[in-house]
Design an enzyme around this catalytic site. Structure first.
Site, PDB file in Angstrom:
ATOM      1  N   LYS A  28      64.684  70.671  34.123  1.00 46.90           N
ATOM      2  CA  LYS A  28      64.342  71.743  34.782  1.00 46.90           C
ATOM      3  C   LYS A  28      63.185  72.542  34.064  1.00 46.90           C
ATOM      4  O   LYS A  28      62.193  72.966  34.978  1.00 46.90           O
ATOM      5  CB  LYS A  28      65.426  72.487  35.396  1.00 46.90           C
ATOM      6  N   TRP A  34      48.093  62.554  47.051  1.00 51.07           N
ATOM      7  CA  TRP A  34      48.459  62.708  45.843  1.00 51.07           C
ATOM      8  C   TRP A  34      47.958  61.395  44.994  1.00 51.07           C
ATOM      9  O   TRP A  34      48.422  60.251  45.372  1.00 51.07           O
ATOM     10  CB  TRP A  34      50.359  62.760  45.854  1.00 51.07           C
ATOM     11  N   CYS A  41      51.930  61.709  49.163  1.00 49.71           N
ATOM     12  CA  CYS A  41      50.949  61.651  50.478  1.00 49.71           C
ATOM     13  C   CYS A  41      51.651  62.179  51.662  1.00 49.71           C
ATOM     14  O   CYS A  41      52.947  61.636  51.842  1.00 49.71           O
ATOM     15  CB  CYS A  41      50.275  60.551  50.603  1.00 49.71           C
ATOM     16  N   GLU A  45      69.666  67.817  32.576  1.00 48.77           N
ATOM     17  CA  GLU A  45      69.158  68.476  33.785  1.00 48.77           C
ATOM     18  C   GLU A  45      68.503  69.860  33.264  1.00 48.77           C
ATOM     19  O   GLU A  45      67.422  70.026  33.935  1.00 48.77           O
ATOM     20  CB  GLU A  45      70.513  68.552  34.746  1.00 48.77           C
ATOM     21  N   ARG A  93      55.603  69.020  49.031  1.00 50.63           N
ATOM     22  CA  ARG A  93      55.507  67.521  48.698  1.00 50.63           C
ATOM     23  C   ARG A  93      54.935  67.124  47.461  1.00 50.63           C
ATOM     24  O   ARG A  93      55.235  66.111  46.667  1.00 50.63           O
ATOM     25  CB  ARG A  93      55.339  66.346  49.870  1.00 50.63           C
ATOM     26  N   LYS A 115      57.243  66.150  45.401  1.00 48.09           N
ATOM     27  CA  LYS A 115      58.795  66.544  45.697  1.00 48.09           C
ATOM     28  C   LYS A 115      59.398  65.028  46.098  1.00 48.09           C
ATOM     29  O   LYS A 115      60.450  64.884  45.678  1.00 48.09           O
ATOM     30  CB  LYS A 115      58.761  67.520  46.968  1.00 48.09           C
ATOM     31  N   GLU A 169      59.677  70.745  33.887  1.00 49.70           N
ATOM     32  CA  GLU A 169      58.856  70.366  34.883  1.00 49.70           C
ATOM     33  C   GLU A 169      58.139  71.540  35.560  1.00 49.70           C
ATOM     34  O   GLU A 169      57.101  71.405  36.197  1.00 49.70           O
ATOM     35  CB  GLU A 169      59.614  69.512  36.057  1.00 49.70           C
ATOM     36  N   HIS A 225      71.116  62.230  13.976  1.00 48.20           N
ATOM     37  CA  HIS A 225      70.758  60.675  13.964  1.00 48.20           C
ATOM     38  C   HIS A 225      69.337  60.817  14.074  1.00 48.20           C
ATOM     39  O   HIS A 225      68.744  59.549  14.402  1.00 48.20           O
ATOM     40  CB  HIS A 225      71.326  59.953  14.706  1.00 48.20           C
ATOM     41  N   ASN A 260      49.451  56.313  53.577  1.00 48.26           N
ATOM     42  CA  ASN A 260      50.295  56.550  52.450  1.00 48.26           C
ATOM     43  C   ASN A 260      50.697  55.329  51.880  1.00 48.26           C
ATOM     44  O   ASN A 260      50.831  54.285  52.542  1.00 48.26           O
ATOM     45  CB  ASN A 260      51.496  57.365  52.758  1.00 48.26           C
ATOM     46  N   GLY A 261      50.878  55.173  50.549  1.00 39.83           N
ATOM     47  CA  GLY A 261      51.172  54.024  49.868  1.00 39.83           C
ATOM     48  C   GLY A 261      50.316  53.435  49.103  1.00 39.83           C
ATOM     49  O   GLY A 261      49.250  54.117  48.735  1.00 39.83           O
TER      50      GLY A 261
END
Ligand code: M6R
Length: 600
Positions: free
Chosen positions: A481, A73, A2, A477, A27, A595, A484, A500, A99-100
């Site tokens: 990448k 969001w 948000c 990583e 974001r 983001k 996502e 294993h 926000n929050g």
């Protein structure tokens, strides 16, 4: 996540708010809205989806010089217009952007809101109704706002308009980031300096618990006891043009291409006039005083921390643990006697990391933040900060921040090694310069890497990344990448672990990316690649010049063995970029992601 913007001044606010919201699109959000005053009341316009959709809904026929805006969001309630912000109290008097997360919203509803009919499923609507309820008991808006702030538990950044007063935006924050911006004849609020660079580059930090009365020519900040607070403003160094993607199709591609420049910035910023590595002595003292380092981070930053651990232990000889922030906070391991906490965060706003910082500060432990945003919450609340100098990173998929984090950690570890009297037999700055050239060579090879994507990832639903030692961490990583932004299920594994369990997943043509840049384990990883190939996998081997073998798919230029992650990851970044592009995905704004993850 948000984002909030707000403006009070002399100019028409609609374009300022909409442009500000557009600047925060990166974001991550799923709906947006603005609340603006005409000469009588506050009108709210909201829409699900993109700001471009919101734009079409906004009535442009009247001027307004005070307003607030929000990108949402979803946390409480699905992404629908009804849940988008701003929210208004049922009597229409108060309008809020928030926000929050309000943790005790259920209790507030039952205890204070009686039979008020709520229209949304959000905790934010409860917040505005609570303010309205207190105001209806006869309190002034400021007192009602303060009382509501003390009643809610959780994280918040809020902007509030009162229909009865056209001269003030009421502002407060707890845990969630929010900045005040200053201008000639206007003032603003914003979750992100970038959103308001269009009107000002002068900002004032806001601390948890403070309440602000924002007027067009005056900003009054009060602490939680109501006493006035004086605070100097600061000028952000971000250039508005740094926030544009220029000739690139996507921010992610621009940011991949920024990496050689970022490396050069870091080399310049972290050396003194004689060309020696330079780190603030106070930071080195923190490190020397520590008997163990605890690196705390999330996502890509966590992966950078894994590489950093190698540097701290192998070069500086300081034992180091790397922890996922969201786990550490609820499952804190036994700590050493003199720990130093190192927070790694591109944004400096990640709520999971901040939760750890708050706890370890209560215990009195020292903290260093390695971040791209010097004025961010983690930076402000730590004892020391090391800056990444990567310039704004806008794409949700982190690229240049990861390589910058590793480079800065390598410099920190080298200086610590030097100050601890440990001999490292190479010139790191020279080696980082070679890295810069190698990254450039890979970027120039982008068409070849695009072909790899055609060959290995055009139809697959899953992919595996294997490696050993540092290459294993780079594989983690690479997998993050790829998943996502391309939505291909991708997982990174230590090459030796395959047998294993994971090898059961290998089928005919399953793509497996095997990274081979470490001499000590070169034969081992090649053995692991053969094991999966024998079971039908389509193996793409990426090796380093000097360790390469016939049949390798791609060979990266040779660099110092400890610095290969800085180079090999660029291949994975480009693979992920093209995989997402070929699937028609929104590369910069992948689904469900934000983001800056400002809720725990
Ligand atoms: O801002 P931070 O570095 O603290 O963010 C941590 C993660 O959310 C972030 O690295 C995330 O994993 C990236 N989007 C991955 O590309």
């Amino acid at each position: 996540m948000c984002g909030i913007v707000g403006y009070i001044g002399n100019n028409d606010v609609k374009e300022i708010l909409l442009k500000g919201l557009e600047k925060m699109e990166y974001r991550g959000y799923d709906s947006a809205g603005i609340g603006i005053r005409d000469d009588k009341d506050v009108k709210v316009f909201k829409e699900k989806g993109r700001i471009a959709d919101l734009r079409k809904k906004v009535d442009m026929s009247f001027d307004s010089t005070i307003g607030i805006g929000h990108t949402r969001w979803a946390t409480h309630g699905v992404p629908e217009v009804v849940n988008a912000h701003p929210h208004q109290s049922s009597d229409g008097r108060f309008t809020i952007v928030h926000n929050g997360v309000i943790e005790n919203f259920e209790q507030i509803k039952n205890e204070y809101l009686g039979d008020i009919e709520l229209v949304s499923s959000t905790d934010s609507e409860i917040f505005v109704e609570l303010i309205s309820t207190f105001a209806n008991e006869g309190l002034t808006t400021e007192v009602a706002f303060n009382k509501a702030l003390k009643t809610v538990h959780g994280s918040f950044a809020v902007g509030l308009l009162d229909e009865a007063d056209a001269e003030i935006i009421y502002v407060a924050k707890n845990k969630s980031p929010l900045l005040l911006g200053k201008g000639e004849g206007f003032n603003v609020i914003t979750s992100d300096a970038m959103a308001m660079l269009q009107v000002t580059n002068e900002f004032i930090e806001l601390m948890d618990g403070e309440v602000v009365l924002l007027k067009k020519d005056n900003i009054v900040i009060k602490d939680s006891e109501g006493s006035p607070v004086e605070r100097d403003s600061f000028y952000t160094e971000i250039d508005e043009s740094d926030t544009e993607k220029g000739t690139y199709d996507h921010f992610m591609l621009k940011e991949i291409n920024d990496q050689p420049g970022t490396m050069r910035n870091i080399i310049q910023e972290y050396q003194d006039a004689e060309g020696s590595l330079k780190i603030d002595p106070a930071i080195i003292k923190q490190l020397k005083d520590a008997d163990r380092l605890y690196v705390i981070a999330a996502g890509t930053s966590y992966h950078a921390g894994l590489i950093g651990k190698e540097y701290f232990e192998k070069w500086a000889g300081v034992p180091t643990e790397v922890h996922v922030a969201s786990e550490f906070v609820y499952n804190t391991p036994m700590l050493s006697e003199h720990p130093l906490f190192i927070f790694i965060s591109q944004s400096g706003e990640t709520a999971d990391s901040r939760a750890v910082l708050v706890e370890i500060k209560k215990l009195g432990h020292p903290a260093l933040t390695v971040t791209n945003v010097p004025g961010s919450t983690l930076s402000r609340e730590s004892d020391q900060t090391l800056t990444l100098h990567a310039g704004p990173e806008i794409a949700v998929a982190s690229t240049k921040a990861y390589t910058a984090q590793i480079a800065v950690l390598s410099i920190l570890a080298q200086v610590a090694a030097r100050e601890l009297g440990r001999n490292t037999d190479f010139d790191l700055m020279q080696e980082l310069a070679k890295v810069t050239t190698a990254i450039t060579a890979i970027i120039d090879d982008a068409p070849k890497i695009e072909q790899i994507v055609d060959e290995y990832l055009s139809t697959t639903r899953n992919a595996f990344f294997i490696g050993r030692t540092m290459d294993y961490y780079v594989g983690l990583e690479g997998a993050l990448k790829l998943k996502e932004i391309s939505y291909i299920q991708a997982e990174g594994f230590a090459g030796g672990e395959l047998k294993h369990g994971t090898i059961a997943l290998i089928e005919e043509n399953t793509p497996v990316f095997a990274l081979a840049t470490q001499e000590k384990v070169n034969l081992n990883i090649r053995g692991n690649a053969q094991e999966v190939e024998a079971r039908g996998a389509k193996v793409c081997t990426i090796s380093m010049d000097g360790l390469d073998q016939d049949g390798d798919t791609y060979v990266i230029p040779p660099v110092h063995e400890m610095l290969t992650p800085l180079v090999s990851v660029v291949v994975y970044q480009l693979i992920s970029y093209y995989a997402a592009l070929h699937r028609g995905n929104d590369v910069d704004k992948p689904r469900n992601l934000a983001k800056s993850v400002t809720v725990e």
